[in-house]
Enzyme design. Structure first.
Site, PDB file in Angstrom:
ATOM      1  N   HIS A  19       0.530  -0.998  -0.163  1.00  0.00           N
ATOM      2  CA  HIS A  19      -0.067  -0.477  -0.254  1.00  0.00           C
ATOM      3  C   HIS A  19       1.138   1.317  -0.007  1.00  0.00           C
ATOM      4  O   HIS A  19       0.225   2.330  -0.637  1.00  0.00           O
ATOM      5  CB  HIS A  19      -0.955  -0.127   1.675  1.00  0.00           C
ATOM      6  CG  HIS A  19      -2.433  -1.028   1.078  1.00  0.00           C
ATOM      7  ND1 HIS A  19      -2.720  -1.529   2.503  1.00  0.00           N
ATOM      8  CD2 HIS A  19      -2.827  -1.597   0.136  1.00  0.00           C
ATOM      9  CE1 HIS A  19      -3.151  -2.465   1.902  1.00  0.00           C
ATOM     10  NE2 HIS A  19      -3.746  -2.577   0.931  1.00  0.00           N
ATOM     11  N   LYS A  43     -18.883  -4.194   6.457  1.00  0.00           N
ATOM     12  CA  LYS A  43     -17.941  -5.099   6.102  1.00  0.00           C
ATOM     13  C   LYS A  43     -16.568  -5.397   7.367  1.00  0.00           C
ATOM     14  O   LYS A  43     -16.527  -4.342   7.703  1.00  0.00           O
ATOM     15  CB  LYS A  43     -16.860  -4.615   5.065  1.00  0.00           C
ATOM     16  CG  LYS A  43     -15.821  -5.690   4.081  1.00  0.00           C
ATOM     17  CD  LYS A  43     -15.486  -4.441   2.936  1.00  0.00           C
ATOM     18  CE  LYS A  43     -14.624  -5.531   2.388  1.00  0.00           C
ATOM     19  NZ  LYS A  43     -13.757  -4.181   1.010  1.00  0.00           N
ATOM     20  N   ARG A  93      -2.045  -5.686  -8.481  1.00  0.00           N
ATOM     21  CA  ARG A  93      -1.597  -6.976  -8.279  1.00  0.00           C
ATOM     22  C   ARG A  93      -0.443  -7.944  -9.541  1.00  0.00           C
ATOM     23  O   ARG A  93       0.292  -8.190  -9.675  1.00  0.00           O
ATOM     24  CB  ARG A  93      -0.857  -7.241  -6.773  1.00  0.00           C
ATOM     25  CG  ARG A  93      -1.250  -6.387  -5.967  1.00  0.00           C
ATOM     26  CD  ARG A  93      -1.444  -7.355  -4.561  1.00  0.00           C
ATOM     27  NE  ARG A  93      -3.524  -7.014  -4.509  1.00  0.00           N
ATOM     28  CZ  ARG A  93      -3.855  -7.412  -3.498  1.00  0.00           C
ATOM     29  NH1 ARG A  93      -3.478  -7.457  -2.604  1.00  0.00           N
ATOM     30  NH2 ARG A  93      -4.968  -6.950  -3.534  1.00  0.00           N
ATOM     31  N   SER A 131      -2.730  -7.630   2.731  1.00  0.00           N
ATOM     32  CA  SER A 131      -3.251  -7.664   4.214  1.00  0.00           C
ATOM     33  C   SER A 131      -3.830  -8.954   4.866  1.00  0.00           C
ATOM     34  O   SER A 131      -3.028  -9.359   5.895  1.00  0.00           O
ATOM     35  CB  SER A 131      -4.879  -6.265   4.209  1.00  0.00           C
ATOM     36  OG  SER A 131      -4.342  -6.237   3.803  1.00  0.00           O
TER      37      SER A 131
HETATM   38  P1  ADP Z   1      -9.779  -3.108  -1.043  1.00  0.00           P
HETATM   39  O1  ADP Z   1     -10.873  -4.092   0.135  1.00  0.00           O
HETATM   40  O2  ADP Z   1     -10.626  -1.141  -1.273  1.00  0.00           O
HETATM   41  O3  ADP Z   1      -9.500  -4.034  -1.914  1.00  0.00           O
HETATM   42  P2  ADP Z   1      -7.178  -3.068   0.084  1.00  0.00           P
HETATM   43  O4  ADP Z   1      -7.055  -2.741   1.995  1.00  0.00           O
HETATM   44  O5  ADP Z   1      -6.594  -4.482   0.234  1.00  0.00           O
HETATM   45  O6  ADP Z   1      -8.731  -2.619   0.385  1.00  0.00           O
HETATM   46  O7  ADP Z   1      -6.441  -2.640  -1.142  1.00  0.00           O
HETATM   47  C1  ADP Z   1      -6.392  -1.287  -1.397  1.00  0.00           C
HETATM   48  C2  ADP Z   1      -5.676  -1.261  -2.465  1.00  0.00           C
HETATM   49  O8  ADP Z   1      -4.615  -1.383  -2.882  1.00  0.00           O
HETATM   50  C3  ADP Z   1      -6.132  -1.801  -3.684  1.00  0.00           C
HETATM   51  O9  ADP Z   1      -6.728  -1.101  -5.058  1.00  0.00           O
HETATM   52  C4  ADP Z   1      -5.292  -2.812  -3.887  1.00  0.00           C
HETATM   53  O10 ADP Z   1      -5.001  -3.500  -4.954  1.00  0.00           O
HETATM   54  C5  ADP Z   1      -4.454  -2.179  -3.454  1.00  0.00           C
HETATM   55  N1  ADP Z   1      -3.281  -3.218  -3.177  1.00  0.00           N
HETATM   56  C6  ADP Z   1      -3.797  -3.880  -1.990  1.00  0.00           C
HETATM   57  N2  ADP Z   1      -2.081  -4.761  -1.963  1.00  0.00           N
HETATM   58  C7  ADP Z   1      -1.531  -4.403  -2.749  1.00  0.00           C
HETATM   59  C8  ADP Z   1       0.295  -4.108  -2.792  1.00  0.00           C
HETATM   60  N3  ADP Z   1       0.898  -5.376  -2.225  1.00  0.00           N
HETATM   61  N4  ADP Z   1       0.712  -3.736  -3.712  1.00  0.00           N
HETATM   62  C9  ADP Z   1       0.177  -3.270  -4.613  1.00  0.00           C
HETATM   63  N5  ADP Z   1      -1.433  -2.414  -4.429  1.00  0.00           N
HETATM   64  C10 ADP Z   1      -1.989  -3.681  -3.225  1.00  0.00           C
END
Ligand code: ADP
Length: 164
Positions: A19, A43, A93, A131
């Site tokens: 992130h 959620k 990703r 995460s």
């Molecule tokens: P959501 O529930 O909105 O997908 P996340 O916290 O899982 O929330 O992800 C937020 C954003 O960050 C999304 O666009 C996701 O694709 C991106 N993201 C999550 N992990 C990574 C990572 N390791 N590298 C790049 N982008 C990521």
């Protein structure tokens, strides 16, 4: 010239180095970045919205003074419109992210046609990071230092009651 406002929304449950990588890349494209934690009560999450915001607030200052942390409930596009965002950033990703992100981008464009979605690809070392994977490693007592900032590592240890 008007300043570009970027919005980086997500669950961030909790935020990871992936992130952070996306937030840094987003700052190359916009003048102000708002990192917004999704706080929808329907959620379920491991960290409360307040905890997820607090973690970003600990980490975000190192990104620069033009970064703000916020949270929102409800429709992303409504929030984006409310804060006058020009761009919504999402991280891509692997192929697995694509279908969902593409669908959401098109739905959001139908709801509000004047906000663009910008997909950013992280450094390859973060491609595998999520995460949920980080939580699984932490829950089982594994070392997550390479995956999350120190403040998040500490919170994960407290959450799962693991001694350093
Ligand atoms: P959501 O529930 O909105 O997908 P996340 O916290 O899982 O929330 O992800 C937020 C954003 O960050 C999304 O666009 C996701 O694709 C991106 N993201 C999550 N992990 C990574 C990572 N390791 N590298 C790049 N982008 C990521």
């Amino acid at each position: 010239m008007p300043k570009t406002i970027g919005l980086y929304p997500g669950s961030f449950d909790p935020l990871t180095n992936g992130h952070l990588d996306i937030a840094k890349r987003a700052l190359k494209v916009c003048d102000h970045l708002i990192i917004a934690v999704v706080a929808n009560p329907n959620k379920s999450s491991t960290f409360t919205a307040a905890e997820r915001v607090a973690l970003w607030k600990t980490v975000a200052p190192r990104l620069g003074r033009n970064v703000k942390v916020d949270s929102f409930e409800g429709l992303l596009v409504d929030y984006a419109y409310h804060i006058k965002a020009d761009l919504i950033f999402r991280g891509l990703r692997a192929v697995a992210d694509f279908e969902y992100e593409f669908q959401m981008a098109l739905i959001n464009r139908t709801l509000h046609s004047d906000i663009e979605v910008c997909f950013l690809v992280p450094n390859e070392q973060f491609i595998f990071l999520s995460s949920s994977a980080v939580k699984e490693v932490a829950r089982l007592g594994g070392d997550v230092k390479g995956f999350v900032p120190p403040a998040v590592e500490k919170s994960l240890r407290m959450k799962f009651k693991i001694r350093p």
